[in-house]
Design an enzyme around this catalytic site. Structure first.
Site, PDB file in Angstrom:
ATOM      1  N   LYS B  78       0.864  -1.174   0.000  1.00 51.71           N
ATOM      2  CA  LYS B  78       0.000   0.000   0.000  1.00 51.71           C
ATOM      3  C   LYS B  78       0.908   1.233   0.000  1.00 51.71           C
ATOM      4  O   LYS B  78       1.936   1.241   0.682  1.00 51.71           O
ATOM      5  CB  LYS B  78      -0.887  -0.030   1.261  1.00 51.71           C
ATOM      6  CG  LYS B  78      -1.914   1.100   1.350  1.00 51.71           C
ATOM      7  CD  LYS B  78      -2.801   0.935   2.594  1.00 51.71           C
ATOM      8  CE  LYS B  78      -3.877   1.996   2.672  1.00 51.71           C
ATOM      9  NZ  LYS B  78      -4.770   1.805   3.848  1.00 51.71           N
ATOM     10  N   SER B 153      -9.689   1.907   2.994  1.00 47.35           N
ATOM     11  CA  SER B 153      -8.778   2.667   2.164  1.00 47.35           C
ATOM     12  C   SER B 153      -7.766   1.818   1.409  1.00 47.35           C
ATOM     13  O   SER B 153      -7.157   2.301   0.465  1.00 47.35           O
ATOM     14  CB  SER B 153      -8.020   3.673   3.030  1.00 47.35           C
ATOM     15  OG  SER B 153      -7.210   2.989   3.983  1.00 47.35           O
ATOM     16  N   SER B 177      -9.991  -0.514   7.198  1.00 41.29           N
ATOM     17  CA  SER B 177      -9.400  -0.296   5.875  1.00 41.29           C
ATOM     18  C   SER B 177      -8.698  -1.496   5.260  1.00 41.29           C
ATOM     19  O   SER B 177      -8.324  -1.451   4.090  1.00 41.29           O
ATOM     20  CB  SER B 177      -8.426   0.879   5.913  1.00 41.29           C
ATOM     21  OG  SER B 177      -9.129   2.093   5.904  1.00 41.29           O
TER      22      SER B 177
END
Lengths: 477, 489
Positions: B78, B153, B177
């Site tokens: 990420k 997210s 997330s």
């Protein structure tokens, strides 16, 4: 109307740790800008603070030394505001739960009276960096070397009633942190500085007047001047029908005045909240006990010991123990075998004079304590007189070597050979018949004239005691 | 045909047997990214040269016999994890130009274990969002239905793994997330205990809630990855000094007699019927595996979203203050005074959701509101945590849905932040209490994957992975893969 002055101080003492409070970067002073700022100090994305245990130990040491409450679970909080020299946009400080709680200090006033000043709290925090406006014509430079330097902010109660009391309090704190070794006390480098909260009220009034905060004062002299200026400014303002506004003011030493920085209305809402990146600081009994056990001798104890062991005058003792380095120097001189009274006279007299003249701290004295003792011992064993000793001191200060080397190379050894002194005495008596008559006529004062002449003749090296005795003997014949 | 194999264990076997090289696996990932990612938009940066160099190094290690179970397996990070010398954007214009000068603990840990990072995945800006639509780099598409969001997210990581672009990816979970996107894309998403994985080098959103974790196909893969990510790190004061167990060793433990708590509050009106059915079926499956099911209660669960939207914004308003245009990242072109530079820099480079949260956070921390909001929220946070503790006095694991609905359409909730926030109503409690939780695929509703959430006690990752693995041995939901339209699979 007569006015009462109310002063509280916030002293910022930079803790003498090797690395910063939340990073491993060095705290050394004077490096090239931004060479001692690591990613944590620069507030880079993703980096986290890690508490320096040394800073905690030093804060506790201070708290224990002044007998203050130690908070068993203190909390770091974020003080949020934007400024270019504050990399994270917040300062890590302590707010609701400071590491040191209530305590007190006794200060000595000029008239010898003692006064107790309350300490509200002392908390750990990180210093900000520095904005450099001077070196750039159209921009501002930022040096983050100082960012993250550990500070202990010591907050007093509004207990002081004059600028002189404020200075005495500040000096006392300075003395203690230096004795404890938790702060180098260097005010030029900003390691020890203070903010002063000043207000005035009509004598006898209970309610406090509106206060102003004087920021960042970095010398004892400026503290006194800034406060006195501010007191007068407030009194004049009120007596002219005006009102004091609560604001932050900056002292300008060049103009000897304070001027407004920002008013309460413009003041930031710092939005303090506990820093989620740091755990609460938990201090247990063992930690405190260990620090207590390792506390060095503090000024009061040292003064008592000096009085008992050395029989010095109290004014001398006060000056000697006033500065931890001077006290240590003095003790070393005595430890090397010098007579304590002579040692006190030399340290407080010739040495202090020379240090002041060259603006040097005793820690970097040009004459070491060992050499100083060497000089005093030559006075003690009559190798030189006190007068010659001044000359030897001068030469030692100028780097010409130790006492013995100077005495030797300059031929300053005191003449104790009775024959040699007798010859000089005889000559002086022979050369000055008129004065001989005067002495015999009862004018005792003339003896000094003869002594002076003999010393002149022996270039000051004759033992004054012997000269006196011989002169008396011969003139009385 | 893809060289990607169903799990790490098979990949490791193939690598060791010389049937495939890490260079081939990595090259295949890079090719699939090239083919599909213009459609999915799951990556912000791809590093073919660095990835292939790392793959070659892994192949050498394999040849010399020094390889571990993760050596040579490709993955993606990420874009919230700093990786030295590479751009780390956090999905924001603010850090569009930011090249990290150091490695985060997660990046260095997985690199040391031999995993090959092929790039950085798309995400909601500063991890603030539940749909990946707040990213400065555009929304990510759900490979199961390109009209829909993969969640957020960690939406880029989820879409990339679900689409088979990489076998695994890292994520971060502040309020769901990792778990929510895992649920919406049919993956296994693990959020460890707060403090299990160091936050060092992970760009902070809400420091007391953020935790790094994994998005993988299976619990077995997650067990291996967590082992390389977890552990004490003195650079993060909130990182726990607790030994890291061998998570793979307990995967096959029996679930006989284990008790599962099902909070009745999880099955409220907000839960879509298909999701409810899939979750109920999964719980039945657990009973078949020998577990005992008990109804429990989390009376303060309804408060978790409001509490979260005070605590997280409060922390983020302070955490994001460092993005001021002074030292790194975006700085406005305009030349006004200092206040002007701050205002313009932050106005121009932060997106709407980030601004909304900074303003909310500044508000709840300001003088006069702190007690009513921030302090009150912290008290309720404690109540929610206590509720969970009470449950764990009776049960080993708490189970329920991960999300109230399957993947929603892109654009559907963007104009209604509260609807968007409610998507995290089942996941937030674990963050507030700092507990580990995992989402595993447990069926489909409206032809979209549904996630089952398991929550454990502190440092019970081993048990959660064990439960997840046992379920995955008995079912094949985790093996289902989407067919991506707009590119041959």
């Amino acid at each position: 109307m007569s006015w009462e002055v109310v002063i509280g101080l916030e002293v910022h003492a930079q803790l003498a740790t090797k690395s910063k409070i939340f990073s491993g970067a060095s705290t050394a002073f004077g490096a090239e800008p931004n060479t001692q700022a690591c990613l944590v100090d620069l507030g880079y994305p993703g980096v986290l603070p890690v508490l320096n245990e040394q800073a905690v130990a030093m804060a506790v040491k201070f708290g224990v030394a002044i007998g203050a409450e130690i908070t068993r679970r203190s909390v770091f909080a974020r003080k949020n505001y934007f400024y270019p020299d504050l990399p994270k946009g917040y300062q890590i400080s302590q707010f609701e739960l400071p590491i040191v709680g209530k305590g007190q200090l006794t200060i000595k006033l000029e008239d010898g009276a003692e006064k107790v000043v309350g300490i509200t709290r002392a908390h750990l925090e990180e210093d900000a960096g520095k904005s450099l406006h001077e070196s750039f014509s159209d921009r501002t430079g930022i040096d983050l070397n100082r960012a993250g330097t550990p500070l202990l902010e010591i907050v007093s109660e509004p207990d002081m009633r004059s600028a002189k009391e404020a200075v005495a309090y500040m000096r006392k704190i300075h003395q203690i942190v230096r004795y404890l070794g938790v702060c180098d006390g260097n005010m030029q480098e900003g390691s020890f500085r203070c903010d002063a909260n000043v207000s005035v009220r009509p004598m006898g009034q209970e309610e406090l007047g509106t206060r102003t905060e004087l920021k960042n004062i970095n010398s004892f002299r400026f503290v006194e001047r800034a406060i006195n200026f501010e007191i007068q400014r407030q009194i004049d303002l009120i007596e002219d029908g005006g009102r004091v506004t609560q604001e932050t003011r900056l002292y300008d030493p060049d103009k000897d005045e304070t001027r407004s920085m920002r008013s309460k209305e413009e003041a930031n809402d710092y939005r303090y909240f506990p820093d989620p990146d740091l755990l609460p600081v938990v201090i247990d009994d063992d930690f405190i006990a260990a620090i207590k056990a390792a506390l060095p001798e503090l000024p009061e104890a040292r003064a008592t010991r000096f009085a008992e062991s050395f029989g010095l005058k109290s004014a001398q003792i006060e000056t000697l123990v006033g500065d931890v380095d001077m006290a240590a120097y003095f003790e070393q001189v005595v430890g090397e075998g010098a007579d304590p009274r002579l040692a006190a006279n030399y340290v407080l007299g010739d040495l202090t004079g020379a240090l002041n003249k060259d603006s040097l701290e005793i820690a970097v004295s040009k004459i070491s304590a060992v050499d100083m003792a060497g000089l005093i011992k030559r006075v003690m064993d009559n190798t030189i007189s006190g007068k010659i000793a001044k000359e030897v001191f001068e030469a030692m200060w100028n780097g010409e070597g130790g006492a013995d080397a100077v005495i030797e190379s300059k031929g300053l050894k005191q003449i104790t050979d009775t024959g040699a002194i007798e010859a000089a005495v005889d000559q002086v008596i022979a050369d000055n018949p008129q004065q001989v008559e005067e002495f015999k006529g009862g004018k005792e004062k003339v003896l000094g004239f003869f002594v002076g002449k003999v010393m002149q003749l022996t270039q000051g090296k004759a033992n004054p005691g012997q000269v006196n005795k011989l002169l008396r003997d011969k003139l009385s014949v | 045909m893809s060289t990607l194999l169903p799990d790490f264990a098979e990949m490791a076997r193939a690598l060791r047997a010389g049937k495939v090289s890490s260079r081939e696996l990595t090259g295949d990932c890079l090719a699939r990214i090239k083919r599909h990612d213009s459609t999915l938009n799951s990556f912000i940066s791809v590093y073919p040269e660095q990835a292939l160099a790392a793959a070659d190094a892994a192949d050498k290690a394999i040849a010399s016999g020094s390889a571990g179970p993760l050596t040579g397996i490709p993955m993606a990070h990420k874009d919230i994890f700093c990786a030295e010398g590479t751009r780390t954007t956090v999905g924001s214009k603010m850090l569009d130009n930011f090249v990290a000068p150091y490695d985060s603990r997660v990046v260095s840990g997985l690199a040391a274990a031999g995993m090959v990072s092929v790039g950085k995945t798309n995400m909601d800006e500063f991890a603030m969002g539940s749909s990946n639509e707040t990213s400065y780099f555009g929304p990510v598409k759900n490979p199961w239905d390109l009209q829909r969001s993969p969640g957020g997210s960690s939406g880029g990581s989820a879409a990339a793994v679900a689409a088979g672009l990489v076998p695994a990816a890292t994520g971060t979970d502040t309020g769901g997330s990792i778990r929510q996107p895992a649920a919406l894309t049919g993956l296994t998403g693990l959020k460890p205990t707060y403090g299990r994985v160091s936050r060092y080098g992970m760009v902070a959103f809400a420091s007391s809630l953020d935790q790094a974790g994994t998005l993988t196909r299976s619990a077995a893969d997650a067990a291996l990855m967590l082992g390389a990510m977890a552990g004490f790190d003195e650079r993060d004061s909130t990182c726990a000094n607790v030994p890291v167990p061998d998570y793979s060793a307990t995967l096959n433990d029996s679930l006989q007699g284990k008790t599962i708590g099902v909070p009745k509050e999880f099955f409220d009106d907000g839960l879509e019927a298909g999701c409810a059915q899939a979750v109920q079926d999964a719980i039945k499956q657990y009973q078949e595996l020998g577990a005992v099911v008990k109804e429990v209660s989390l009376p303060n669960l309804a408060m978790s979203v409001p509490v979260y939207y005070i605590v997280a914004p409060a922390e983020c308003s302070s955490n994001l203050s460092r993005f001021d245009g002074v030292r790194f990242g975006y700085r406005t072109e305009s030349t006004g005074d200092l206040a002007d530079m701050y205002t313009r820099t932050r106005s121009e480079a932060f997106g709407a959701e980030v601004k909304r949260r900074i303003m909310t956070g500044a508000y709840v921390l300001s003088a006069g509101y702190y007690d009513a909001y921030y302090l009150q929220a912290q008290k309720v946070r404690q109540l929610i945590s206590d509720d969970l503790s009470h449950c764990f006095a009776e049960v080993d694991v708490i189970m329920g849905p991960t999300t109230p609905t399957p993947a929603f359409k892109l654009g559907e909730k963007m104009n209604d932040p509260v609807q968007m926030y409610l998507n995290d109503m089942y996941t937030i409690a674990a963050n507030l209490a700092g507990l580990p939780a995992i989402s595993i695929p447990c069926g489909f509703s409206q032809n979209l994957p549904v996630g089952l959430q398991l929550i454990g006690t502190q440092f019970a990752e081993g048990l959660l992975l064990n439960c997840a693995h046992q379920y995955q041995q008995a079912t094949d939901w985790h093996l289902r893969t989407p067919v991506i339209s707009g590119g041959a699979a």
